[in-house]
Design a protein around this motif. Structure first.
Motif, short mmCIF file in Angstrom:
data_model
loop_
_atom_site.label_atom_id
_atom_site.label_comp_id
_atom_site.label_asym_id
_atom_site.label_seq_id
_atom_site.Cartn_x
_atom_site.Cartn_y
_atom_site.Cartn_z
N ASP C 18 5.49 -32.87 16.19
CA ASP C 18 4.90 -33.84 17.10
C ASP C 18 5.60 -35.17 17.13
O ASP C 18 5.09 -36.12 17.69
CB ASP C 18 3.43 -34.07 16.71
N ILE C 19 6.77 -35.26 16.49
CA ILE C 19 7.44 -36.56 16.46
C ILE C 19 8.94 -36.36 16.27
O ILE C 19 9.37 -35.63 15.37
CB ILE C 19 6.84 -37.46 15.35
N ALA C 20 9.73 -37.00 17.13
CA ALA C 20 11.18 -36.96 17.00
C ALA C 20 11.69 -38.38 17.13
O ALA C 20 11.24 -39.14 18.00
CB ALA C 20 11.78 -36.07 18.09
N ILE C 21 12.63 -38.73 16.27
CA ILE C 21 13.19 -40.08 16.29
C ILE C 21 14.71 -39.95 16.28
O ILE C 21 15.27 -39.33 15.38
CB ILE C 21 12.72 -40.87 15.05
N ARG C 22 15.35 -40.51 17.30
CA ARG C 22 16.81 -40.48 17.31
C ARG C 22 17.35 -41.68 18.05
O ARG C 22 16.63 -42.33 18.80
CB ARG C 22 17.31 -39.18 17.94
N GLU C 23 18.64 -41.95 17.84
CA GLU C 23 19.24 -43.07 18.53
C GLU C 23 19.53 -42.67 19.96
O GLU C 23 19.94 -41.53 20.23
CB GLU C 23 20.54 -43.50 17.84
N GLU C 24 19.31 -43.60 20.87
CA GLU C 24 19.70 -43.36 22.26
C GLU C 24 20.58 -44.53 22.69
O GLU C 24 20.12 -45.52 23.27
CB GLU C 24 18.46 -43.26 23.15
N GLY C 25 21.87 -44.43 22.34
CA GLY C 25 22.79 -45.52 22.63
C GLY C 25 23.38 -45.39 24.01
O GLY C 25 22.73 -44.89 24.92
N GLY C 26 24.60 -45.86 24.15
CA GLY C 26 25.29 -45.72 25.41
C GLY C 26 24.68 -46.53 26.54
O GLY C 26 24.59 -46.08 27.67
N PHE C 27 24.18 -47.71 26.25
CA PHE C 27 23.62 -48.54 27.30
C PHE C 27 24.34 -49.89 27.27
O PHE C 27 24.93 -50.28 26.26
CB PHE C 27 22.11 -48.77 27.08
N THR C 28 24.27 -50.60 28.36
CA THR C 28 24.78 -51.97 28.41
C THR C 28 23.58 -52.88 28.58
O THR C 28 22.74 -52.66 29.46
CB THR C 28 25.75 -52.14 29.59
N LEU C 29 23.48 -53.87 27.74
CA LEU C 29 22.36 -54.81 27.79
C LEU C 29 22.92 -56.20 28.07
O LEU C 29 23.78 -56.69 27.33
CB LEU C 29 21.59 -54.80 26.48
N THR C 30 22.44 -56.81 29.12
CA THR C 30 22.90 -58.14 29.47
C THR C 30 21.69 -59.05 29.61
O THR C 30 20.77 -58.73 30.36
CB THR C 30 23.69 -58.13 30.80
N GLN C 31 21.71 -60.16 28.90
CA GLN C 31 20.63 -61.14 29.06
C GLN C 31 21.09 -62.17 30.08
O GLN C 31 22.21 -62.68 29.99
CB GLN C 31 20.32 -61.80 27.71
N VAL C 32 20.26 -62.44 31.06
CA VAL C 32 20.59 -63.42 32.10
C VAL C 32 19.48 -64.45 32.16
O VAL C 32 18.30 -64.09 32.25
CB VAL C 32 20.76 -62.74 33.48
#
Lengths: 976, 81, 176
Positions: C18-32
């Motif tokens: 009932d629970i899975a935890i993994r990294e989900e990378g590959g994103f670009t995050l920009t603060q504006v």
């Protein structure tokens, strides 16, 4: 002949299964539905322990959380838990229980010799005995006294249970699952509210569980069935509400599979339905095993099918206890009632007569007999009759459980109608129902619960009106009829009359406390220790208050209660810690280079929350040997160090330059793009807050660095200034500490190293001058090169986004390998900067000013900056302030320690001295210990010989005061 | 204790940082007035009762705001403009 | 080319019924960030509609946009927003945050063992996000779907947050 026996039928136990358990090594058997207490009674074990001080034989007084006597150590090894009331332990197969405070066994306890010393062991005996010429003898006797008294032992192994903490939110929190709590939960549940009900017991029903009426049982099961059908209702068992805090936060400690789960609940409304606790009567030898609360006798009978063997006496001052007498009689026990009152109610007399129960009016208990098992009681009054019995059920009335509702500070008030304390009021969104507000009938409890449920719904703003609760099909409640005796207890009577069973406090102790002037209930408590045991006075507090009030000639309402504080019942510290133990005690903070260090022979050290590279295997096996080689490499060749932990802040906006100009003591408004500047900032009071190097990336963007330790503080400070006070400045700040990784490339060969690593970039002395900054594209990312030096050598800082820091580090190591480049750690980093005379966190300890640190000349003369005004207040300009000096050790064989206290050469080595050492290191360049420190009068004493003292080890070292810049004073290395 | 962040709603106090008295005006930057700064930084009342103070939602939106809290009862009257 | 490394490189993926935890990378995050409405107009042109208030994520074509402060936005997508005017103050944060995916029937209770937030289905719905703490570190938790959550942890605390979440999940799986 045992006092109790298991009845052949009845009870809420599962007779189809048998559970085996061990008590003091003896194998015994019970049923599912038993508690440890009921199973022990069923097995004929009446004597279960010895009392705290006098080692008197004791048995169970109660059937609940109020139990003062029957405490056990449950479990073994690292799962052993001491001081658990046997009344609160659901029996499980394989349970291991041990008695406490008795050796070798409760039945034959050698420590009972304490009883002989009883006359001198009264209230305050420590204070009265170990005084004057006998004061020091306490240290001799203490170990024996401690061994002879005391509760269970805690195992020294790490706790093997698992404790979790979970936050929960609910509309309505109902505390207690008796008739009042169930009615409240159902009312709220029917209206669609989110309801959480917390019940301490392992089963739901509260006082209903001790009843045999079919109508009541039907009401209980029907109500529970409906509650279980409502998806937004959660029912918790073995879950004790322990404390109520500000903002309706409630802790509920629940026993679960692997240990405990602490629910931290925010409730929009709270229904207090915790019921009431019966109180015992006070008379000589009222602690003999076999003397029990009447409701406990009833509970063991009806819930566990455990009944007194043949004969029972009931002593009471109220009508309610008669139900126990009637139940016993119906179970075939011969019952006699010792009525404290003059004349019991007529209907009760008739019912008693019908059951063959003899009643002696105006005849409380005078004494009990029987050694370690009750055999007989003697009645007071004209009759002075002695009656043989196995069990004496006592009832001095019921005390509403006001604990939780008092946690918010509303003190309970006395209700003479029930001769007990009730909640003094309820905070907004809190509601009381049933026994907890002194309403003691089935119909009253259910009506209360419904009313409280409706109140809770209104407090939550839930408009839906729920279907009315069907009342239980039993007759109307009858009056309670309690009449308490106001006669002061005659302490001259022989035999001990216990008020607090667990701490062995007697009626005489209360009288002594009164005689000695401890009149306030708070003083009474601390002086006698009454109410201070693990049962927290649940069966003793109110009786004691009444007795003290009587001695003072006032009413209980005037005496008042002591303060109720969480937890309601003993709570193991582990439950509060939850999973924040061991490696989870604090969050570990790791640099982007962490994994590389771990794979490459690095030893880490904790620096605040950070794991920092301390030293590397290549340089040596210990910190003392490794850092020397690492320093040599930096001073003679080139080394690379991880400086990612530095605080980094993005400062952007049209007013960024003006903002920094206000915050730093030195000028930043005119800093050219592509240049970095060392800056110091002060607090409003003129004390140094932090230092760092800030670079100008564009007209409107700066890259600020702070010390590792102060990164968070400075960030909040900048946000505070912009958001609270300088709202007209158009500046945004954002933390980049995690976004960028950084490395220092330091040493005479550092430029060559960068040339090898970045062949396309111009890193010549002209291309990247001292304090120059340039961003270059490299490897698909941006690399920021800054020519800064913390070490005093020619040096650079190389920063890049953290995702790529390891790859960049590896690249530099590979490219510059021909130069012999190696990593160096925090020990060397710190040692290098001390040689250079750079102040760092140890000097910036929030007590020192710019002038104290020798940085006064940095501050701008004309422009205003934060702290400028208070920097020049009188106290900050005093000539004898402790200011920064360099120190050289003059005695080669001796170790110089950090935090040593500094004295003038001919001072007496005593007191605070004239300063202290802030940072110390062994200088490889100078081949001696050197230090930075603060000394009264500072560099005015340059050249003088002083003493560093370390009193904890009784060491002293002679030092000379020198300039804090031990190497390269002219800065030629930096500007190479 | 629950703190009502004006941007994120009511949150547990552990998400916040306390910022001291907010009932007085900070002297303008660069006044050079030693007494005004001394009084602002060192002399202030410590009332038992309603108190206007600064709080920052450090584990949330990182915004500073002013709150009126009763220092004796921890009852929060609300955000102050 | 320099290769990217994750702060969770040494962590193990956690999976139970009932629970899975993994990294989900590959994103670009920009603060504006910016001041006034001008910069918001420019930002909206680059990333699509902007959410009006803090706490609701706006899922546009190429970006999910979150208002994290009155005048600050997070733009999450495959790349950084392009063509922003000078009024927009840009701070790239793709390295500064690590994204952890928490998924399953136990996901809400797992999160409730780290943060004092009401994660009940009725209180925390898909599209909503909260900024709160896990184990005293700042995180942003975005409800992506009924049983799927993105936890944006600070990079330097990512492994600590990961271990905390996995430990909480293990407790639930063990019946605690």
């Amino acid at each position: 002949m045992t006092a109790f026996r298991r009845l052949p039928g009845g009870g809420r136990i599962d007779r189809s299964r048998t559970l085996g358990f061990t008590f003091d090594g003896q194998r015994l058997f019970g049923r599912p539905g038993d508690t440890l207490a009921s199973a022990l009674l069923a097995n004929g074990k009446l004597l279960v322990g010895r009392s705290f001080k006098y080692h008197r034989p004791r048995g169970f007084l109660s059937a609940g959380i109020e139990e003062p006597n029957g405490l056990f150590t449950i479990g073994e090894g690292n799962r052993a838990e001491p001081n658990i009331p046997g009344t609160m332990v659901p029996l499980s197969d394989g349970l291991v229980a041990r008695s406490q405070n008795a050796w070798p066994s409760p039945a034959f306890d050698l420590m009972a010799v304490n009883s002989i010393a009883a006359p001198i062991l009264g209230a305050g005996f420590y204070y009265k005995t170990f005084i004057g010429p006998f004061r020091k003898s306490w240290m001799f006797y203490e170990p024996f006294i401690r061994k002879a008294a005391g509760m269970g032992k805690a195992d020294a192994a790490p706790d093997g249970a698992r404790y979790d903490v979970e936050y929960g939110f609910t509309d309505v929190l109902v505390i207690g699952s008796g008739p009042a709590g169930l009615a409240a939960a159902l009312t709220a549940g029917r209206a669609g509210a989110k309801v959480l009900l917390a019940e301490q017991d392992s089963e739901l029903g509260g006082s209903l569980l001790a009843e045999t009426s079919e109508a009541l049982e039907r009401w209980r099961t029907d109500t529970l069935a409906e509650l279980r059908s409502l998806p937004r209702v959660t029912l918790l068992t073995r879950a004790t509400a322990q404390g109520i805090y500000d903002g309706n936060q409630v802790t509920v400690a629940q026993h679960v599979a692997q240990g405990q789960l602490l629910h931290v609940i925010r409730a929009r409304s709270i229904v207090h339905a915790a019921g009431s606790l019966e109180r015992p009567l006070v008379f000589s030898n009222n602690d003999r095993p076999g003397v029990m609360l009447s409701s406990a006798v009833r509970s063991y009978l009806n819930r566990h099918a455990v009944a007194p063997a043949e004969r029972a006496v009931l002593a009471t001052n109220n009508d309610a206890a008669y139900s126990t007498a009637f139940a016993l009689a119906e179970a075939g026990v011969a019952v006699t009632i010792a009525e404290e009152r003059m004349a019991p109610a007529g209907d009760l007399l008739a019912q008693a007569a019908a059951l063959g129960i003899a009643i002696f009016p105006n005849a409380g208990i005078a004494d009990t007999f029987g050694g370690s098992q009750l055999k007989a009681v003697r009645l007071k009054g004209r009759h002075s009759v002695t009656i043989d019995c196995d069990v004496l059920a006592v009832s001095g009335g019921w005390n509403p459980a006001v604990h939780l509702s008092s946690h918010g500070g509303i003190k309970p008030k006395y209700d003479p109608a029930i001769a007990a304390f009730v909640p003094g009021g309820f905070a907004e969104t809190h509601f009381g129902a049933g026994g907890t507000i002194g309403h003691f009938g089935w119909q009253a409890c259910v009506r209360d619960g419904e009313t409280a449920g409706k109140g809770a719904l209104a407090a939550c703003g839930i408009g839906k009106s729920p279907r009315a609760i069907d009342p239980p099909g039993v007759r109307d409640d009858r009056a309670y009829g309690i009449a308490v005796s106001r006669d002061p207890f005659d302490v001259s009577l022989p035999g001990k009359a216990f008020v607090d069973f667990q701490h062995d406090v007697t009626a005489k102790d209360i009288k002594v406390a009164h005689q000695e002037g401890f009149h306030s209930v708070e003083h009474l408590k601390r002086y006698t220790t009454l109410g201070m045991a693990t049962d927290q006075g649940k069966t003793s507090n109110v009786n004691a208050i009444a007795m003290m009030a009587g001695l003072r000639g006032i009413g209980p309402e005037a005496a008042g209660t002591t303060t109720f504080r969480p937890p309601f019942s003993p709570l193991t510290v582990g439950a509060l810690a939850g999973r924040s133990v061991g490696k989870h005690f604090r969050p570990v903070r790791r640099s982007p280079l962490h994994d590389w260090h771990a794979r490459n022979g690095c030893t880490f050290i904790e620096a605040g929350l950070w794991m920092r590279a301390w030293y590397y295997d290549w340089a040596g096996p210990t910190p003392e040997t490794a850092y020397v080689r690492e320093m040599e490499l930096v001073r003679k060749g080139v080394g690379i160090a991880d400086v990612s932990t530095l605080g980094k802040i993005d400062v952007q906006g049209p007013d960024a330059a003006e903002f920094l100009n206000r915050v730093y003591v030195n000028g930043f408004a005119k800093l050219p793009v592509g240049k970095a500047r060392y800056g110091v900032m002060l607090n409003d009071d003129g004390i140094v807050l932090d230092d760092g190097t800030t670079s100008r990336i564009s007209d409107t963007q700066f890259y600020m660095t702070t010390t590792t330790a102060q990164a968070g503080e400075v960030m909040s400070w900048l946000e505070y200034l912009l958001q609270c006070h300088w709202t007209d400045l158009k500046v945004h700040v954002a933390s980049l500490t995690d976004e960028w990784g950084g490395m220092a490339v330091s040493g005479p060969d550092s430029r060559k190293a960068l040339e090898l690593a970045f062949p396309e970039a111009d890193v010549s002395n002209e291309g990247l001058p001292y304090m120059g900054v340039k961003d270059i594209p490299f490897g698909g990312t941006t690399v920021r090169l800054m020519r800064l030096s913390f070490s005093g050598e020619l040096a650079y800082e190389v920063h890049c986004p953290a995702n790529f820091t390891i790859a960049l580090w590896e690249h530099i190591l590979q490219a510059a390998a021909p130069l012999g480049i190696r990593p160096y750690g925090l020990e060397a980093l710190a040692s290098l900067r001390i040689e250079k005379g750079h102040v760092a966190g140890l000097e910036l300890d929030h007590r020192n000013s710019l002038d104290d640190l020798g940085l006064g000349k940095m501050a701008a003369r004309e422009k205003p900056y934060i702290g400028k005004e208070l920097r020049f207040r009188e106290a900050m300009q005093a000539p004898d302030r402790w200011s920064l000096v360099g120190l050289e050790a003059l005695e080669p064989g001796k170790k110089l320690r950090g935090a040593s206290i500094l004295f003038a050469a001919d001072d007496e080595i005593k007191g605070h001295g004239r300063g202290y050492i802030t940072s110390v290191t062994w200088s490889t360049e100078l081949n001696r210990f050197i230090a930075l420190g603060l000394y009264q009068g500072g560099l005015r004493h340059e050249g003088e010989e002083i003493i560093a003292a370390f009193p904890l080890k009784n060491e002293q070292v002679r030092l000379r005061i020198v300039s804090p810049h031990f190497i390269d004073k002219e800065g030629t290395r930096l500007h190479a | 204790m629950k703190i009502p962040c004006p941007h994120c709603g009511e949150r547990d106090v552990s998400e916040f940082r306390y910022g001291g008295d907010a009932s007085r005006q900070r002297p303008a930057h660069g006044t050079g007035d030693l007494k005004a700064w001394h009084d602002y930084h060192f002399t202030f009342t410590n009332p038992k009762g309603p108190h206007t103070e600064h709080w920052q939602h450090v584990l949330g939106c990182r915004q500073w705001f002013r709150l009126s809290r009763n220092t004796a009862t921890n009852v929060i009257a609300g955000v102050v403009e | 080319m320099l290769d990217a490394r994750s702060p969770l490189a040494s962590a193990y993926s956690f999976e139970a019924k009932d629970i899975a935890i993994r990294e989900e990378g590959g994103f670009t995050l920009t603060q504006v960030a910016g001041f006034g409405k001008g910069f918001e107009k420019s930002l909206a042109e680059a990333v699509g509609k902007l959410p009006a208030r803090i706490g609701v994520a706006q899922a546009n074509d190429a970006f999910t946009v979150l208002r994290i402060a009155p005048q600050q936005f997070w733009c999450v997508g495959e790349a950084a927003p392009a063509g922003l005017s000078g009024e927009c103050l840009i701070t790239p944060l793709s390295s500064g945050r690590c994204r952890i995916r928490v998924e399953g029937a136990h996901a809400r209770r797992t999160l409730a063992r780290g943060s004092a937030i009401d994660f009940d289905r009725s209180a925390f719905k898909p599209g909503q996000f909260v900024m709160t703490g896990i184990h005293h570190t700042p995180v942003l938790i975005h409800c992506v779907d009924a049983e799927v959550f993105h936890v944006y942890a600070m990079r330097t605390f990512a492994l600590a947050v990961w271990e905390w979440l996995v430990d909480a999940a293990e407790g639930l799986v063990a019946g605690n």
